[in-house]
Scaffold this motif. Structure first.
Motif, PDB file in Angstrom:
ATOM      1  N   LEU A  33       0.847  -1.195   0.000  1.00  0.00           N
ATOM      2  CA  LEU A  33       0.000   0.000   0.000  1.00  0.00           C
ATOM      3  C   LEU A  33       0.879   1.242   0.000  1.00  0.00           C
ATOM      4  N   VAL A  34       0.723   2.072  -1.018  1.00  0.00           N
ATOM      5  CA  VAL A  34       1.545   3.274  -1.191  1.00  0.00           C
ATOM      6  C   VAL A  34       0.727   4.504  -0.832  1.00  0.00           C
ATOM      7  N   GLU A  35       1.339   5.414  -0.082  1.00  0.00           N
ATOM      8  CA  GLU A  35       0.693   6.682   0.260  1.00  0.00           C
ATOM      9  C   GLU A  35       1.500   7.807  -0.378  1.00  0.00           C
ATOM     10  N   VAL A  36       0.842   8.635  -1.164  1.00  0.00           N
ATOM     11  CA  VAL A  36       1.515   9.720  -1.879  1.00  0.00           C
ATOM     12  C   VAL A  36       1.040  11.057  -1.325  1.00  0.00           C
ATOM     13  N   ASP A  37       1.993  11.873  -0.874  1.00  0.00           N
ATOM     14  CA  ASP A  37       1.695  13.230  -0.432  1.00  0.00           C
ATOM     15  C   ASP A  37       1.712  14.127  -1.659  1.00  0.00           C
ATOM     16  N   LEU A  38       0.530  14.520  -2.123  1.00  0.00           N
ATOM     17  CA  LEU A  38       0.439  15.310  -3.350  1.00  0.00           C
ATOM     18  C   LEU A  38       1.051  16.697  -3.188  1.00  0.00           C
ATOM     19  N   GLY A  39       1.149  17.158  -1.952  1.00  0.00           N
ATOM     20  CA  GLY A  39       1.757  18.463  -1.698  1.00  0.00           C
ATOM     21  C   GLY A  39       3.226  18.524  -2.076  1.00  0.00           C
ATOM     22  N   LYS A  52      -3.569  13.702   0.170  1.00  0.00           N
ATOM     23  CA  LYS A  52      -2.842  12.444  -0.046  1.00  0.00           C
ATOM     24  C   LYS A  52      -3.717  11.496  -0.850  1.00  0.00           C
ATOM     25  N   ILE A  53      -3.074  10.613  -1.582  1.00  0.00           N
ATOM     26  CA  ILE A  53      -3.792   9.514  -2.220  1.00  0.00           C
ATOM     27  C   ILE A  53      -3.071   8.219  -1.864  1.00  0.00           C
ATOM     28  N   ARG A  54      -3.820   7.142  -1.861  1.00  0.00           N
ATOM     29  CA  ARG A  54      -3.259   5.840  -1.532  1.00  0.00           C
ATOM     30  C   ARG A  54      -3.652   4.846  -2.614  1.00  0.00           C
ATOM     31  N   GLY A  55      -2.765   3.920  -2.881  1.00  0.00           N
ATOM     32  CA  GLY A  55      -3.048   2.909  -3.885  1.00  0.00           C
ATOM     33  C   GLY A  55      -1.943   1.876  -3.917  1.00  0.00           C
ATOM     34  N   VAL A  56      -1.821   1.187  -5.036  1.00  0.00           N
ATOM     35  CA  VAL A  56      -0.801   0.157  -5.217  1.00  0.00           C
ATOM     36  C   VAL A  56      -0.215   0.329  -6.608  1.00  0.00           C
ATOM     37  N   VAL A  57       1.081   0.083  -6.741  1.00  0.00           N
ATOM     38  CA  VAL A  57       1.741   0.226  -8.038  1.00  0.00           C
ATOM     39  C   VAL A  57       1.597  -1.071  -8.823  1.00  0.00           C
ATOM     40  N   LEU A 114       0.241   3.944 -10.463  1.00  0.00           N
ATOM     41  CA  LEU A 114      -0.442   3.875  -9.178  1.00  0.00           C
ATOM     42  C   LEU A 114      -1.938   3.712  -9.447  1.00  0.00           C
ATOM     43  N   VAL A 115      -2.509   2.620  -8.955  1.00  0.00           N
ATOM     44  CA  VAL A 115      -3.929   2.337  -9.165  1.00  0.00           C
ATOM     45  C   VAL A 115      -4.605   2.144  -7.816  1.00  0.00           C
ATOM     46  N   GLN A 116      -5.941   2.139  -7.829  1.00  0.00           N
ATOM     47  CA  GLN A 116      -6.691   1.986  -6.589  1.00  0.00           C
ATOM     48  C   GLN A 116      -6.398   0.650  -5.918  1.00  0.00           C
ATOM     49  N   TYR A 117      -6.376   0.697  -4.583  1.00  0.00           N
ATOM     50  CA  TYR A 117      -6.203  -0.513  -3.793  1.00  0.00           C
ATOM     51  C   TYR A 117      -7.559  -1.212  -3.661  1.00  0.00           C
ATOM     52  N   MET A 118      -7.565  -2.416  -3.152  1.00  0.00           N
ATOM     53  CA  MET A 118      -8.806  -3.158  -2.925  1.00  0.00           C
ATOM     54  C   MET A 118      -9.767  -2.352  -2.058  1.00  0.00           C
ATOM     55  N   ASP A 119     -11.052  -2.454  -2.353  1.00  0.00           N
ATOM     56  CA  ASP A 119     -12.047  -1.793  -1.513  1.00  0.00           C
ATOM     57  C   ASP A 119     -12.479  -2.747  -0.390  1.00  0.00           C
ATOM     58  N   ARG A 120     -13.381  -2.273   0.457  1.00  0.00           N
ATOM     59  CA  ARG A 120     -13.827  -3.063   1.618  1.00  0.00           C
ATOM     60  C   ARG A 120     -14.357  -4.432   1.201  1.00  0.00           C
ATOM     61  N   THR A 121     -15.181  -4.484   0.163  1.00  0.00           N
ATOM     62  CA  THR A 121     -15.766  -5.753  -0.248  1.00  0.00           C
ATOM     63  C   THR A 121     -14.687  -6.763  -0.635  1.00  0.00           C
ATOM     64  N   ALA A 122     -13.717  -6.329  -1.441  1.00  0.00           N
ATOM     65  CA  ALA A 122     -12.646  -7.233  -1.874  1.00  0.00           C
ATOM     66  C   ALA A 122     -11.831  -7.730  -0.682  1.00  0.00           C
ATOM     67  N   TYR A 132      -4.645   3.584  14.343  1.00  0.00           N
ATOM     68  CA  TYR A 132      -4.705   3.789  12.893  1.00  0.00           C
ATOM     69  C   TYR A 132      -3.306   3.759  12.292  1.00  0.00           C
ATOM     70  N   ASP A 133      -3.148   3.004  11.206  1.00  0.00           N
ATOM     71  CA  ASP A 133      -1.868   2.988  10.503  1.00  0.00           C
ATOM     72  C   ASP A 133      -2.010   3.484   9.074  1.00  0.00           C
ATOM     73  N   SER A 134      -3.113   3.184   8.434  1.00  0.00           N
ATOM     74  CA  SER A 134      -3.361   3.692   7.092  1.00  0.00           C
ATOM     75  C   SER A 134      -4.774   3.310   6.684  1.00  0.00           C
ATOM     76  N   GLN A 135      -5.112   3.670   5.456  1.00  0.00           N
ATOM     77  CA  GLN A 135      -6.447   3.445   4.927  1.00  0.00           C
ATOM     78  C   GLN A 135      -6.285   3.084   3.464  1.00  0.00           C
ATOM     79  N   ASN A 136      -7.240   2.373   2.893  1.00  0.00           N
ATOM     80  CA  ASN A 136      -7.069   1.823   1.545  1.00  0.00           C
ATOM     81  C   ASN A 136      -7.200   2.823   0.400  1.00  0.00           C
ATOM     82  N   GLY A 137      -7.506   4.072   0.711  1.00  0.00           N
ATOM     83  CA  GLY A 137      -7.556   5.098  -0.329  1.00  0.00           C
ATOM     84  C   GLY A 137      -8.929   5.343  -0.916  1.00  0.00           C
ATOM     85  N   HIS A 138      -9.899   4.527  -0.554  1.00  0.00           N
ATOM     86  CA  HIS A 138     -11.262   4.735  -1.044  1.00  0.00           C
ATOM     87  C   HIS A 138     -11.985   5.728  -0.142  1.00  0.00           C
TER      88      HIS A 138
END
Length: 202
Positions: free
Chosen positions: A51-57, A67-72, A77-85, A130-136
């Motif tokens: 899981l990658v976290e990007v500081d857009l600033g 910030k945006i979060r996703g996976v390479v 960089l694309v969206q990470y799995m959502d809650r259902t997945a 809290y450590d991170s969130q999936n970006g959704h």
């Protein structure tokens, strides 16, 4: 009345320039176990390494604080799995489980809170934060449920009662909130927004 109570029992103190914001803090405690078994089947996950976290600033001052979060994948960089997945086993078998909650509704609300305590079957307490969130994006299910006339009481208790009374529908409703929070174990109590330990007072 309320004003005389505060005037009689509390002292007003200005913090800094008077523009500070103070709030209370609630640390939920839920039932959990280190190992999966009967009555403890809902995984509580730590942050996946990919899981990658990007500081857009850091790319544009106009985006400071965003910030945006996703996976390479394939160099993008694309969206990470959502809650259902994730709930359907997307992270299963990777050793990311901190433990297993006894109640899917309890861990859902603990994710919203961002930190809390796990009470193990032997009575010991494990703190998680809290450590991170999936970006959704986060979707508040209380508003959805009220709009659909599923509840008249959109408090946490009212929502929880409905979700537990209607487990299959409740799971689908919770999955409408695509956001999913990852935790880490904390050796000390919860931290506030500035990174300082929140201290209980009576």
């Amino acid at each position: 009345d309320g004003v005389s109570f505060f005037a009689s029992y509390l002292d007003a103190v200005q913090v800094g320039d008077g523009k500070a914001f103070a709030t209370g803090y609630y640390e939920p405690e839920i039932r959990a176990s280190r190992s999966k078994g009967p009555g403890y089947e809902v995984p509580i996950y730590k942050r996946p390494a990919e899981l990658v976290e990007v500081d857009l600033g850091s790319f544009s001052s106009d985006l400071k604080g965003r910030k945006i979060r996703g996976v390479v994948k394939n160099g993008s960089l694309v969206q990470y799995m959502d809650r259902t997945a994730i709930e359907n086993g997307g992270l299963a078998g990777r050793g990311l489980e901190i433990g297993y909650a006894a109640d899917a509704v309890e861990i859902f609300f603990l994710q919203i809170q961002g930190s809390g305590r796990l009470r193990m079957p032997d009575g010991t307490i494990v703190r998680i934060g809290y450590d991170s969130q999936n970006g959704h994006p986060y979707t508040g299910i209380g508003k959805l449920m009220k709009e659909r006339a599923l509840v008249t009481d959109a408090s946490m208790q009212g929502i929880s009662n409905y979700l537990r009374a209607n487990p299959e529908e409740g799971r689908k409703i919770m999955q409408e909130n695509k956001s999913f929070v990852f935790f880490r174990e904390e050796a000390r109590g919860p931290l506030g927004a500035m990174g300082y330990k929140v201290i209980a007072e009576s």
